[in-house]
Each structure stands twice: as structure tokens, then as C-alpha cells.
Motif scaffolding. Structure first.
Motif, PDB file in Angstrom:
ATOM      1  N   GLN A  28       0.835  -1.198   0.000  1.00 38.09           N
ATOM      2  CA  GLN A  28       0.000   0.000   0.000  1.00 38.09           C
ATOM      3  C   GLN A  28       0.870   1.250   0.000  1.00 38.09           C
ATOM      4  O   GLN A  28       0.600   2.210  -0.736  1.00 38.09           O
ATOM      5  CB  GLN A  28      -0.897   0.022   1.249  1.00 38.09           C
ATOM      6  CG  GLN A  28      -2.077  -0.917   1.194  1.00 38.09           C
ATOM      7  CD  GLN A  28      -2.890  -0.847   2.468  1.00 38.09           C
ATOM      8  OE1 GLN A  28      -3.268  -1.870   3.024  1.00 38.09           O
ATOM      9  NE2 GLN A  28      -3.131   0.351   2.956  1.00 38.09           N
ATOM     10  N   THR A  29       1.928   1.244   0.817  1.00 38.96           N
ATOM     11  CA  THR A  29       2.817   2.401   0.903  1.00 38.96           C
ATOM     12  C   THR A  29       3.449   2.698  -0.449  1.00 38.96           C
ATOM     13  O   THR A  29       3.634   3.868  -0.818  1.00 38.96           O
ATOM     14  CB  THR A  29       3.919   2.154   1.953  1.00 38.96           C
ATOM     15  OG1 THR A  29       3.302   1.934   3.238  1.00 38.96           O
ATOM     16  CG2 THR A  29       4.859   3.342   2.053  1.00 38.96           C
ATOM     17  N   ARG A 175      12.691   1.203  17.592  1.00 34.30           N
ATOM     18  CA  ARG A 175      12.002  -0.059  17.873  1.00 34.30           C
ATOM     19  C   ARG A 175      10.579   0.214  18.346  1.00 34.30           C
ATOM     20  O   ARG A 175      10.367   1.007  19.273  1.00 34.30           O
ATOM     21  CB  ARG A 175      12.781  -0.862  18.921  1.00 34.30           C
ATOM     22  CG  ARG A 175      14.182  -1.233  18.450  1.00 34.30           C
ATOM     23  CD  ARG A 175      14.791  -2.311  19.314  1.00 34.30           C
ATOM     24  NE  ARG A 175      15.122  -1.852  20.648  1.00 34.30           N
ATOM     25  CZ  ARG A 175      16.282  -1.298  20.998  1.00 34.30           C
ATOM     26  NH1 ARG A 175      17.226  -1.129  20.085  1.00 34.30           N
ATOM     27  NH2 ARG A 175      16.511  -0.917  22.229  1.00 34.30           N
ATOM     28  N   PRO A 176       9.574  -0.444  17.716  1.00 34.57           N
ATOM     29  CA  PRO A 176       8.185  -0.196  18.107  1.00 34.57           C
ATOM     30  C   PRO A 176       7.884  -0.752  19.496  1.00 34.57           C
ATOM     31  O   PRO A 176       8.484  -1.738  19.932  1.00 34.57           O
ATOM     32  CB  PRO A 176       7.383  -0.942  17.031  1.00 34.57           C
ATOM     33  CG  PRO A 176       8.311  -1.999  16.537  1.00 34.57           C
ATOM     34  CD  PRO A 176       9.691  -1.424  16.640  1.00 34.57           C
ATOM     35  N   GLY A 177       6.945  -0.111  20.173  1.00 34.14           N
ATOM     36  CA  GLY A 177       6.525  -0.573  21.486  1.00 34.14           C
ATOM     37  C   GLY A 177       5.514  -1.696  21.369  1.00 34.14           C
ATOM     38  O   GLY A 177       5.211  -2.178  20.269  1.00 34.14           O
ATOM     39  N   PRO A 178       4.959  -2.144  22.507  1.00 31.93           N
ATOM     40  CA  PRO A 178       3.994  -3.251  22.496  1.00 31.93           C
ATOM     41  C   PRO A 178       2.763  -2.963  21.645  1.00 31.93           C
ATOM     42  O   PRO A 178       2.261  -3.845  20.952  1.00 31.93           O
ATOM     43  CB  PRO A 178       3.617  -3.411  23.983  1.00 31.93           C
ATOM     44  CG  PRO A 178       4.760  -2.782  24.727  1.00 31.93           C
ATOM     45  CD  PRO A 178       5.259  -1.675  23.878  1.00 31.93           C
ATOM     46  N   ASP A 181       1.769   1.291  16.320  1.00 29.44           N
ATOM     47  CA  ASP A 181       1.058   2.257  15.489  1.00 29.44           C
ATOM     48  C   ASP A 181       1.595   2.078  14.073  1.00 29.44           C
ATOM     49  O   ASP A 181       2.712   2.504  13.765  1.00 29.44           O
ATOM     50  CB  ASP A 181       1.321   3.680  16.005  1.00 29.44           C
ATOM     51  CG  ASP A 181       0.546   4.732  15.213  1.00 29.44           C
ATOM     52  OD1 ASP A 181       0.338   4.532  14.009  1.00 29.44           O
ATOM     53  OD2 ASP A 181       0.162   5.756  15.802  1.00 29.44           O
ATOM     54  N   TRP A 182       0.795   1.428  13.187  1.00 30.75           N
ATOM     55  CA  TRP A 182       1.305   1.054  11.871  1.00 30.75           C
ATOM     56  C   TRP A 182       1.646   2.265  11.026  1.00 30.75           C
ATOM     57  O   TRP A 182       2.605   2.245  10.258  1.00 30.75           O
ATOM     58  CB  TRP A 182       0.297   0.160  11.157  1.00 30.75           C
ATOM     59  CG  TRP A 182       0.249  -1.216  11.741  1.00 30.75           C
ATOM     60  CD1 TRP A 182      -0.722  -1.750  12.534  1.00 30.75           C
ATOM     61  CD2 TRP A 182       1.251  -2.229  11.607  1.00 30.75           C
ATOM     62  NE1 TRP A 182      -0.397  -3.026  12.901  1.00 30.75           N
ATOM     63  CE2 TRP A 182       0.804  -3.354  12.341  1.00 30.75           C
ATOM     64  CE3 TRP A 182       2.466  -2.297  10.933  1.00 30.75           C
ATOM     65  CZ2 TRP A 182       1.544  -4.528  12.423  1.00 30.75           C
ATOM     66  CZ3 TRP A 182       3.202  -3.467  11.010  1.00 30.75           C
ATOM     67  CH2 TRP A 182       2.742  -4.554  11.746  1.00 30.75           C
ATOM     68  N   THR A 187       6.058   5.289   8.550  1.00 34.37           N
ATOM     69  CA  THR A 187       6.788   6.549   8.373  1.00 34.37           C
ATOM     70  C   THR A 187       8.245   6.387   8.762  1.00 34.37           C
ATOM     71  O   THR A 187       9.157   6.834   8.045  1.00 34.37           O
ATOM     72  CB  THR A 187       6.145   7.662   9.227  1.00 34.37           C
ATOM     73  OG1 THR A 187       4.787   7.850   8.810  1.00 34.37           O
ATOM     74  CG2 THR A 187       6.905   8.979   9.067  1.00 34.37           C
ATOM     75  N   LYS A 188       8.496   5.722   9.892  1.00 32.59           N
ATOM     76  CA  LYS A 188       9.872   5.468  10.325  1.00 32.59           C
ATOM     77  C   LYS A 188      10.601   4.577   9.321  1.00 32.59           C
ATOM     78  O   LYS A 188      11.771   4.819   9.001  1.00 32.59           O
ATOM     79  CB  LYS A 188       9.880   4.800  11.705  1.00 32.59           C
ATOM     80  CG  LYS A 188       9.538   5.720  12.868  1.00 32.59           C
ATOM     81  CD  LYS A 188       9.638   4.956  14.178  1.00 32.59           C
ATOM     82  CE  LYS A 188       9.359   5.855  15.371  1.00 32.59           C
ATOM     83  NZ  LYS A 188       9.451   5.121  16.657  1.00 32.59           N
ATOM     84  N   ALA A 189       9.916   3.541   8.848  1.00 32.49           N
ATOM     85  CA  ALA A 189      10.543   2.604   7.920  1.00 32.49           C
ATOM     86  C   ALA A 189      10.925   3.294   6.614  1.00 32.49           C
ATOM     87  O   ALA A 189      12.005   3.062   6.059  1.00 32.49           O
ATOM     88  CB  ALA A 189       9.602   1.432   7.643  1.00 32.49           C
TER      89      ALA A 189
END
Length: 241
Positions: A28-29, A175-178, A181-182, A187-189
Motif C-alpha cells: 500500500q505504501t 524499535r516499536p513498542g507493544p 502504530d502502523w 513513516t519510520k521505515a
């Protein structure tokens, strides 16, 4: 089925097509997959998404990378080319279909719906013309390019993974938390991907610039002294016009 008609949540779509939710969101991105239909807080996909994902998987099984798939599926527009490249593409389409296919798998060029060869990465193809100005014919240059891309594909995969693991491991903020937030993760990726591509590209350029000016003159000198002919396999039987 989570909603009226043929609609699927991302988890149901993932199970149906055999692709992880992360990869579905990545498509999708890249605009390879259209956006889902939202009902409140839930996103639903339909059979058009299933068909598109199956098409992507089929092209990947044939060896095409995502850049080539973007061009084949009309997401990435062909780049404009000058007259010299346009003539070269026309020749390749007529005389070197195997070479066209090999380069298409790497997203360098692609066949359009009319059967003509279209450019996806014009800057890379212009380097072939640069070799031509140095005395190397176009078709052998493209054969070498295809072989280099085959070798670099595995090197790039290993380098991106190992470098990415090193960077993420040293940067807790990435590193994402538990509760993931996709949107934030995508955005980070995207930012990390673009930065890493820039870093690795320039690092490889430095390594080549450090090594090439010494190695290639030595190779030519050794060839002249030893009487060795530098020959590409098959180059004697092709039209190098």
C-alpha cells in the motif's frame, strides 16, 4: 468474512493470499495496492485487492523485483529517454529478448503493453552509453550490467539486513513498542530506508573510486603485456553496431 459482501480485514486478507499484514501494508505504501475501505476504525479489503496481490506474487515468483513490478502494473511511469537510448531500446526489444527479460527482473527496463521496451532507470542505462563512449559496445555492456546486478542482489540483501539490524539495535527510538502504530511504523521505515540507501550508495561509490583508478589501468596494462584478449562470452556472435 468480516463485513457485507466479499470484504476482508487485513488479517483475513493475509490468510487468503498467504502474505503477511506487514507486506500488505508495505505494498500500500508503494501504491502497488489500493487503499482499503474504512468502516469506522476497521479497514476492509475486497477481491480486487486479492487479485492485485496475487498478480504481485506471480511476478515475484518470475523473478521481478518491486521496482519492475511497479512499472509492469503501471504504478511507476517510464522515464523519458533521449534519441540514443530510444534507438538502443528498440534494438534490444527486437534482437535481445533474453537480455531484456534479465534486466527487467532488476527493474532497469520493462516491456510495455504494446510490446515495446520502456525505461525504468534511465540514469543506469545512460552509464551504458558512457561505456560506449569509452569504446565498449552497448550489448556487451548490458550483458555485464545484468551479471553485476545478479551478483549485487545477494550482496545488497545481506548488507541491508546486517546494517539495518545494527542501526535498529543501536537506536531504541526506532524499535516499536507493544502497541504498534502502523502509520508511525511505516513513516519510520520509509525514512530509514531512504537514509540507508543513501548511505550504502555513497559508501559503495567511495569504495569503487578508491579501487577503480588503480585496478583498471593495471588490468589493461597486464592485457597488453601478456597479449591476453579481454573478451565477453558470446560477444563475437552478436551485432554490436
Amino acid at each position: 468474512m468480516a463485513a457485507e459482501g466479499l470484504r476482508y480485514t487485513v488479517e483475513e486478507l493475509s490468510a487468503k493470499v498467504g502474505m503477511s499484514p506487514r507486506n500488505i501494508r508495505a505494498h500500500q505504501t508503494r501504491s502497488l495496492l489500493g487503499p482499503p475501505i474504512r468502516r469506522g476504525r476497521t479497514a476492509y479489503y475486497d477481491d480486487s485487492h486479492v487479485r492485485r496481490l496475487e498478480a504481485i506474487k506471480s511476478l515475484q515468483r518470475q523473478g521481478y523485483n518491486l521496482v519492475a513490478i511497479e512499472a509492469i502494473l503501471g504504478v511507476r511511469s517510464p522515464e523519458p529517454v533521449g534519441e540514443a537510448l530510444d534507438q538502443l531500446l528498440a534494438r534490444l526489444g527486437r534482437e535481445q529478448p533474453g537480455l531484456v527479460h534479465a534486466l527487467a527482473r532488476h527493474g532497469v527496463l520493462v516491456r510495455g503493453e504494446d510490446g515495446g521496451v520502456q525505461m525504468v532507470r534511465a540514469r543506469l542505462m545512460r552509464s551504458v552509453l558512457g561505456l560506449h563512449r569509452a569504446g565498449v559496445h552497448a550489448v556487451p555492456s548490458l550483458q555485464v550490467l545484468s551479471e553485476v546486478l545478479d551478483r549485487l542482489r545477494l550482496i545488497a540483501e545481506d548488507l541491508v539486513r546486517s546494517t539495518g539490524e545494527r542501526i535498529v539495535g543501536a537506536t531504541p527510538a526506532l524499535r516499536p513498542g507493544p502497541a504498534v502504530d502502523w502509520d508511525e511504523l511505516e513513516t519510520k521505515a520509509e525514512a530509514l530506508t531512504n537514509s540507508m540507501i543513501g548511505l550504502l550508495t555513497e559508501a559503495f561509490r567511495v569504495a569503487l573510486e578508491n579501487f577503480g583508478p588503480t585496478a583498471l589501468p593495471e588490468l589493461l596494462a597486464e592485457s597488453a603485456i601478456g597479449g591476453t584478449q579481454l573478451r565477453l562470452e558470446g560477444s563475437a556472435t552478436i551485432d554490436n553496431g
